[in-house]
Write an enzyme that holds these catalytic residues in place. Sequence first.
Site, PDB file in Angstrom:
ATOM      1  N   GLY A 143       0.791  -1.220   0.000  1.00 42.90           N
ATOM      2  CA  GLY A 143       0.000   0.000   0.000  1.00 42.90           C
ATOM      3  C   GLY A 143       0.825   1.272   0.000  1.00 42.90           C
ATOM      4  N   ILE A 144       0.145   2.386   0.257  1.00 39.74           N
ATOM      5  CA  ILE A 144       0.813   3.692   0.297  1.00 39.74           C
ATOM      6  C   ILE A 144       1.857   3.724   1.398  1.00 39.74           C
ATOM      7  CG2 ILE A 144       0.456   6.128   0.871  1.00 39.74           C
ATOM      8  CD1 ILE A 144      -0.324   5.430  -1.958  1.00 39.74           C
ATOM      9  N   LYS A 175      10.585   7.770   6.178  1.00 42.81           N
ATOM     10  CA  LYS A 175      11.494   7.628   7.319  1.00 42.81           C
ATOM     11  C   LYS A 175      12.931   7.441   6.852  1.00 42.81           C
ATOM     12  CE  LYS A 175       7.837   8.163   9.413  1.00 42.81           C
ATOM     13  NZ  LYS A 175       7.175   8.530   8.158  1.00 42.81           N
ATOM     14  N   SER A 177      -0.053  21.644   7.948  1.00 44.02           N
ATOM     15  CA  SER A 177       0.958  21.342   8.970  1.00 44.02           C
ATOM     16  C   SER A 177       0.607  20.113   9.792  1.00 44.02           C
ATOM     17  CB  SER A 177       1.146  22.544   9.905  1.00 44.02           C
ATOM     18  OG  SER A 177       0.020  22.700  10.759  1.00 44.02           O
ATOM     19  N   ALA A 191       0.886  15.801  10.065  1.00 45.06           N
ATOM     20  CA  ALA A 191       2.090  14.962  10.098  1.00 45.06           C
ATOM     21  C   ALA A 191       2.812  14.925   8.758  1.00 45.06           C
ATOM     22  CB  ALA A 191       1.715  13.547  10.543  1.00 45.06           C
ATOM     23  N   GLU A 193      -0.584  27.151   7.516  1.00 44.53           N
ATOM     24  CA  GLU A 193      -1.610  26.376   8.205  1.00 44.53           C
ATOM     25  C   GLU A 193      -2.869  27.219   8.368  1.00 44.53           C
ATOM     26  OE1 GLU A 193      -4.103  24.096   9.826  1.00 44.53           O
ATOM     27  OE2 GLU A 193      -2.165  23.183   9.325  1.00 44.53           O
ATOM     28  N   HIS A 213      18.248   3.927  34.349  1.00 41.59           N
ATOM     29  CA  HIS A 213      19.066   5.144  34.263  1.00 41.59           C
ATOM     30  C   HIS A 213      20.422   4.791  33.646  1.00 41.59           C
ATOM     31  CE1 HIS A 213      20.892   8.967  35.440  1.00 41.59           C
ATOM     32  NE2 HIS A 213      21.930   8.262  35.865  1.00 41.59           N
TER      33      HIS A 213
END
Length: 484
Positions: A40-41, A51, A200, A202, A222, A463
Amino acid sequence: MADTYDILVIGGGPGGYVAAIRAAQLGYKTAVVEREHLGGICLNWGCIPTKALLRTAEIFHYAENGKNYGLEIAPPKFDIEAVVKRSRGVSAQLNGGVGYLMKKNKIDVIWGEAKITKAGKGGPAEVSVGKMKKPVVEPQNPVPKGVLGEGTYKAKHVIVATGARPRVLPGIEPDGDRIWTYFEAMKPKSMPKSLIVMGSGAIGIEFASFYRFMGAEVTVIELLPQILPVEDADIAKLARKQFEKQGMKIMTDAKVAKVEKSKDGVTVTVETKGGKTETLKAERLISAVGVQGNTEGLGLEEIGVELDRGIIKTDGVGKTGVEGIYAIGDVAGPPMLAHKAEHEGTICVEAIKGMHPHPMKKTEIPGCTYCQPQIASVGLTEAKAKEAGHDVKVGRFNFTGNGKAIALGEPDGMVKTVFDAKTGELLGAHLVGAEVTELIQGFVIAIGLETTEEELFHTCFPHPTLSEMMHESVLDAYGRVIHQ
């Protein structure tokens, strides 16, 4: 091969192929009808290749700023042809992977354009498959020629998963040259020196971020008062500050009234708040004003399927009002996200099997924007929570208080959490900053498990990690924050 199936899925995108695989796992004889290319798209022209482009921009940005990390790097250069080639190669690899999954799960792939010609009344549905559609933009690899193609097929259950395409505004129709959709923006032949992005959300912000980091002068226009309109106001405000710091120009409360094309670029007339007008010029304009479902030509109205403004009406598990016909993904309504489509496909098939899956809860679907800085969210924004009648407690924690963020050289960002003050229920989580698209799933799980603030208080986060900020944000909502 037989032309009768238990489940026939129209559309081989994320929702369609996942639904088909789940159906095969549950023992159903399954087929997918695909008119262009598997994946698909999202896989071919959306989620994945963008990405790859954004990763290139990120590395280029770090190389340009190597001195901030004690590195001496000669001024980096890029080859846009090689950048695009890498992106298309990533897409092609995954496209082939979907084909492998179809074969592995013994799912027939029928190549062509489908139309439902008969449904309901207790018998199997009939689907007529015509010639393949010529892709809007040619895929990296030729569409494979399957054994199955044009003809009529029958199925007890038909799942419509035909996805969406870019929305087009009258007078600002993309021409593939000066006015682009995401198709053209994803494979530029040359890098434009200047660019205007209309919208504006995603898609618009990701392309604005990519082209800005690659050196183009970028202006985002926008219509609404806030960029990233679906995001929490605090997150959008911080993101805008960072975009503008990077040199991006942003105009809100602004409408593109007119676009004139020339051999050199586009001239855009913008109407701003108060009725003022401003004229902008750029080499290219990207139209990113949303998408619309692909519901035309499927025969839906003829068989009695109800649509509302181009969206197929379904219940919580994908059923339409016509027996044996279902819809998932973009054609079943927002949010129009690949992971929503995949999950919806699984729910739909399991409902067909009689497994009584939980209906889709749209408030538990995360949203991610892979710009720089990244943005991720799930659940209600602070404003939406208050509109829904909740008395809220809100926690915020800035990246500047996190050791890992400082070490990464990524001190700009925020984690924000929204709780119901009476019950301690986590209503929403909203993040902006480095790698937040990988952090959000922790909050998605917490909301899904109906986790309270008390349980999050006593969760031990490792941490040094960025995830510690998730904990600190929860603590802040109740006046217990440690490092801020």
